[in-house]
Design a protein around this motif. Structure first.
Motif, PDB file in Angstrom:
ATOM      1  N   UNK A  28       2.195  11.801  15.153  1.00 31.76           N
ATOM      2  CA  UNK A  28       0.797  12.251  15.205  1.00 31.76           C
ATOM      3  C   UNK A  28      -0.103  11.308  14.396  1.00 31.76           C
ATOM      4  N   UNK A  29       0.492  10.603  13.436  1.00 26.66           N
ATOM      5  CA  UNK A  29      -0.305   9.728  12.572  1.00 26.66           C
ATOM      6  C   UNK A  29       0.517   8.504  12.164  1.00 26.66           C
ATOM      7  N   UNK A  30       0.609   7.501  13.035  1.00 25.49           N
ATOM      8  CA  UNK A  30       1.395   6.300  12.714  1.00 25.49           C
ATOM      9  C   UNK A  30       0.871   5.612  11.452  1.00 25.49           C
ATOM     10  N   UNK A  31       1.793   5.166  10.613  1.00 25.26           N
ATOM     11  CA  UNK A  31       1.381   4.468   9.393  1.00 25.26           C
ATOM     12  C   UNK A  31       0.895   3.064   9.737  1.00 25.26           C
ATOM     13  N   UNK A  32       0.173   2.470   8.816  1.00 27.30           N
ATOM     14  CA  UNK A  32      -0.299   1.098   8.983  1.00 27.30           C
ATOM     15  C   UNK A  32       0.613   0.169   8.210  1.00 27.30           C
ATOM     16  N   UNK A  33       1.429  -0.600   8.940  1.00 24.53           N
ATOM     17  CA  UNK A  33       2.338  -1.562   8.304  1.00 24.53           C
ATOM     18  C   UNK A  33       1.730  -2.962   8.276  1.00 24.53           C
ATOM     19  N   UNK A  34       0.520  -3.087   8.770  1.00 24.63           N
ATOM     20  CA  UNK A  34      -0.131  -4.395   8.759  1.00 24.63           C
ATOM     21  C   UNK A  34       0.407  -5.317   9.839  1.00 24.63           C
ATOM     22  N   UNK A  35      -0.020  -6.555   9.767  1.00 18.45           N
ATOM     23  CA  UNK A  35       0.380  -7.546  10.763  1.00 18.45           C
ATOM     24  C   UNK A  35       0.705  -8.859  10.078  1.00 18.45           C
ATOM     25  N   UNK A  36       1.062  -8.758   8.798  1.00 14.56           N
ATOM     26  CA  UNK A  36       1.314  -9.964   8.019  1.00 14.56           C
ATOM     27  C   UNK A  36       2.768 -10.386   8.159  1.00 14.56           C
ATOM     28  N   UNK A  37       3.260 -11.165   7.209  1.00 15.38           N
ATOM     29  CA  UNK A  37       4.635 -11.651   7.300  1.00 15.38           C
ATOM     30  C   UNK A  37       5.623 -10.537   6.999  1.00 15.38           C
ATOM     31  N   UNK A  38       6.888 -10.817   7.245  1.00 14.33           N
ATOM     32  CA  UNK A  38       7.949  -9.822   7.124  1.00 14.33           C
ATOM     33  C   UNK A  38       7.985  -9.152   5.762  1.00 14.33           C
ATOM     34  N   UNK A  39       7.862  -9.930   4.695  1.00 15.88           N
ATOM     35  CA  UNK A  39       7.976  -9.387   3.339  1.00 15.88           C
ATOM     36  C   UNK A  39       6.922  -8.324   3.079  1.00 15.88           C
ATOM     37  N   UNK A  92       6.767  11.087   7.267  1.00 18.12           N
ATOM     38  CA  UNK A  92       7.819  11.417   8.236  1.00 18.12           C
ATOM     39  C   UNK A  92       8.319  10.186   8.991  1.00 18.12           C
ATOM     40  N   UNK A  93       9.590  10.231   9.386  1.00 17.89           N
ATOM     41  CA  UNK A  93      10.186   9.087  10.073  1.00 17.89           C
ATOM     42  C   UNK A  93       9.460   8.731  11.364  1.00 17.89           C
ATOM     43  N   UNK A  94       9.000   9.752  12.086  1.00 17.29           N
ATOM     44  CA  UNK A  94       8.337   9.444  13.357  1.00 17.29           C
ATOM     45  C   UNK A  94       7.065   8.626  13.144  1.00 17.29           C
ATOM     46  N   UNK A  95       6.363   8.879  12.031  1.00 21.77           N
ATOM     47  CA  UNK A  95       5.155   8.103  11.739  1.00 21.77           C
ATOM     48  C   UNK A  95       5.504   6.695  11.258  1.00 21.77           C
ATOM     49  N   UNK A  96       6.649   6.558  10.599  1.00 18.90           N
ATOM     50  CA  UNK A  96       7.103   5.240  10.145  1.00 18.90           C
ATOM     51  C   UNK A  96       7.471   4.353  11.328  1.00 18.90           C
ATOM     52  N   UNK A  97       8.272   4.881  12.252  1.00 21.29           N
ATOM     53  CA  UNK A  97       8.711   4.056  13.385  1.00 21.29           C
ATOM     54  C   UNK A  97       7.557   3.769  14.352  1.00 21.29           C
ATOM     55  N   UNK A  98       6.638   4.739  14.481  1.00 13.78           N
ATOM     56  CA  UNK A  98       5.459   4.489  15.322  1.00 13.78           C
ATOM     57  C   UNK A  98       4.624   3.374  14.694  1.00 13.78           C
ATOM     58  N   UNK A  99       4.523   3.378  13.375  1.00  6.02           N
ATOM     59  CA  UNK A  99       3.806   2.318  12.676  1.00  6.02           C
ATOM     60  C   UNK A  99       4.458   0.966  12.896  1.00  6.02           C
ATOM     61  N   UNK A 100       5.778   0.953  12.927  1.00  2.00           N
ATOM     62  CA  UNK A 100       6.502  -0.295  13.199  1.00  2.00           C
ATOM     63  C   UNK A 100       6.188  -0.814  14.601  1.00  2.00           C
ATOM     64  N   UNK A 101       6.155   0.100  15.569  1.00  2.92           N
ATOM     65  CA  UNK A 101       5.842  -0.304  16.949  1.00  2.92           C
ATOM     66  C   UNK A 101       4.449  -0.923  17.020  1.00  2.92           C
ATOM     67  N   UNK A 102       3.502  -0.295  16.354  1.00  5.99           N
ATOM     68  CA  UNK A 102       2.143  -0.839  16.338  1.00  5.99           C
ATOM     69  C   UNK A 102       2.085  -2.183  15.617  1.00  5.99           C
ATOM     70  N   UNK A 103       2.873  -2.322  14.548  1.00 12.48           N
ATOM     71  CA  UNK A 103       2.852  -3.585  13.803  1.00 12.48           C
ATOM     72  C   UNK A 103       3.363  -4.736  14.658  1.00 12.48           C
ATOM     73  N   UNK A 104       4.381  -4.469  15.490  1.00 18.42           N
ATOM     74  CA  UNK A 104       4.891  -5.482  16.411  1.00 18.42           C
ATOM     75  C   UNK A 104       3.778  -5.923  17.364  1.00 18.42           C
ATOM     76  N   UNK A 105       3.060  -4.942  17.890  1.00 22.59           N
ATOM     77  CA  UNK A 105       1.996  -5.213  18.859  1.00 22.59           C
ATOM     78  C   UNK A 105       0.845  -5.989  18.217  1.00 22.59           C
ATOM     79  N   UNK A 106       0.370  -5.525  17.073  1.00 21.57           N
ATOM     80  CA  UNK A 106      -0.755  -6.208  16.418  1.00 21.57           C
ATOM     81  C   UNK A 106      -0.361  -7.618  15.980  1.00 21.57           C
ATOM     82  N   UNK A 107       0.867  -7.760  15.484  1.00 24.86           N
ATOM     83  CA  UNK A 107       1.343  -9.080  15.069  1.00 24.86           C
ATOM     84  C   UNK A 107       1.358 -10.028  16.258  1.00 24.86           C
ATOM     85  N   UNK A 108       1.870  -9.545  17.386  1.00 23.31           N
ATOM     86  CA  UNK A 108       1.960 -10.368  18.595  1.00 23.31           C
ATOM     87  C   UNK A 108       0.569 -10.739  19.109  1.00 23.31           C
TER      88      UNK A 108
END
Length: 286
Positions: A171-182, A197-213
């Protein structure tokens, strides 16, 4: 080009072989004259490309046995020249060309390709079935499949069976940014320690992949309206959904999306056999 076709038990059929050797995975595909996939193999390169090719050839050989006549062989990927020498390839082409040819043969109107593999990613722009622009990212690992796999393991989540379903519940993906891996890892740890929650963590990861790309590979380049998403990461429906949300456009994941490079190499071998010489875009100018 459709799904895998059963090889007839009688009368050998003409076929073409495509091999895509990357740093993370090696893919071997055979297609018939109608560009249907007859057999395919996806396996890890593990730093030994020739051994991986041998295993892939055996797997495909076990499937098609002696039912086909291989009329041509094409190679692509970072190990294309080494592999081409090893198998005696008829044609050797770069990944951009192979991915584009595979997509065009599925849908002649495709105008954009997003390709994310295990350790690199590519963007291709097409117009009238020709490559007009492209970009490759081989520096930042934060927008690739290996990064996604590593973070999923740290969260104790099965990336194939759980990641997508879990992320789509967010319901609320976290913001993992789009910077380097570290930095992205640091953000993820901070969110995890805060009890997100884990679902917000993994959704944030999916978004980070997209924004990074989109920011580091595509940049200000044109994104059309008929977008194909190819490469190993395309099976992840959370990343597909994130791409659609961010771009506001429909994303198509084609059949055999994880081996489209090998399919493209096989098609190029077929076209070479039929007398058509395809000229790759000047990759070295990028």
């Amino acid at each position: 080009m459709t799904g895998s076709h059963k090889v007839p038990d009688t009368n050998k059929i003409d076929a073409f072989l495509g091999i895509d050797v990357g740093s993370l995975s090696t893919n071997v595909v055979t297609i018939d004259k109608d560009k249907n996939v007859l057999a395919r193999s996806y396996l890890m390169t593990e730093g030994r490309p020739i051994e991986a090719v041998k295993r892939g050839l055996k797997e495909v050989g076990d499937l098609i046995k002696d039912k086909v006549n291989i009329l041509g062989v094409g190679t692509t990927g970072s190990g294309r020249y080494l592999t081409g020498d090893f198998v005696g390839a008829d044609v050797v082409h770069n990944e951009i060309t192979a991915q584009a040819i595979a997509a065009i043969n599925i849908d002649p109107n495709v105008d954009t390709i997003f390709e994310i593999g295990g350790q690199d990613s590519k963007y291709v722009s097409l117009e009238n079935q020709a490559v007009v622009d492209f970009e490759m990212n081989k520096v930042c690992a934060a927008g690739t499949g290996s990064f996604l796999q590593e973070q999923a393991e740290k969260l104790n989540i099965n990336i194939e069976e759980e990641f997508g379903d879990l992320a789509l519940q967010s319901k609320c993906p976290v913001n993992c940014g789009e910077r380097c891996t570290v930095f992205m890892e640091s953000d993820l740890v901070a969110h995890q320690q805060a009890g997100v929650p884990k679902e917000d963590l993994v959704a944030g990861l999916a978004y980070s992949i997209v924004y990074n790309y989109l920011n580091k590979v595509v940049g200000d380049k044109r994104v059309g309206n008929n977008i194909f998403f190819q490469g190993g990461v395309a099976w992840n429906k959370a990343v597909v959904a994130a791409f659609e949300k961010v771009t506001g456009k429909r994303i198509t994941v084609p059949p055999h999306h994880d081996v489209t490079g090998a399919i493209g190499a096989a098609i190029l071998a077929m076209e070479n056999h039929n007398g058509f010489v395809f000229k790759s875009p000047p990759e070295e100018q990028k």
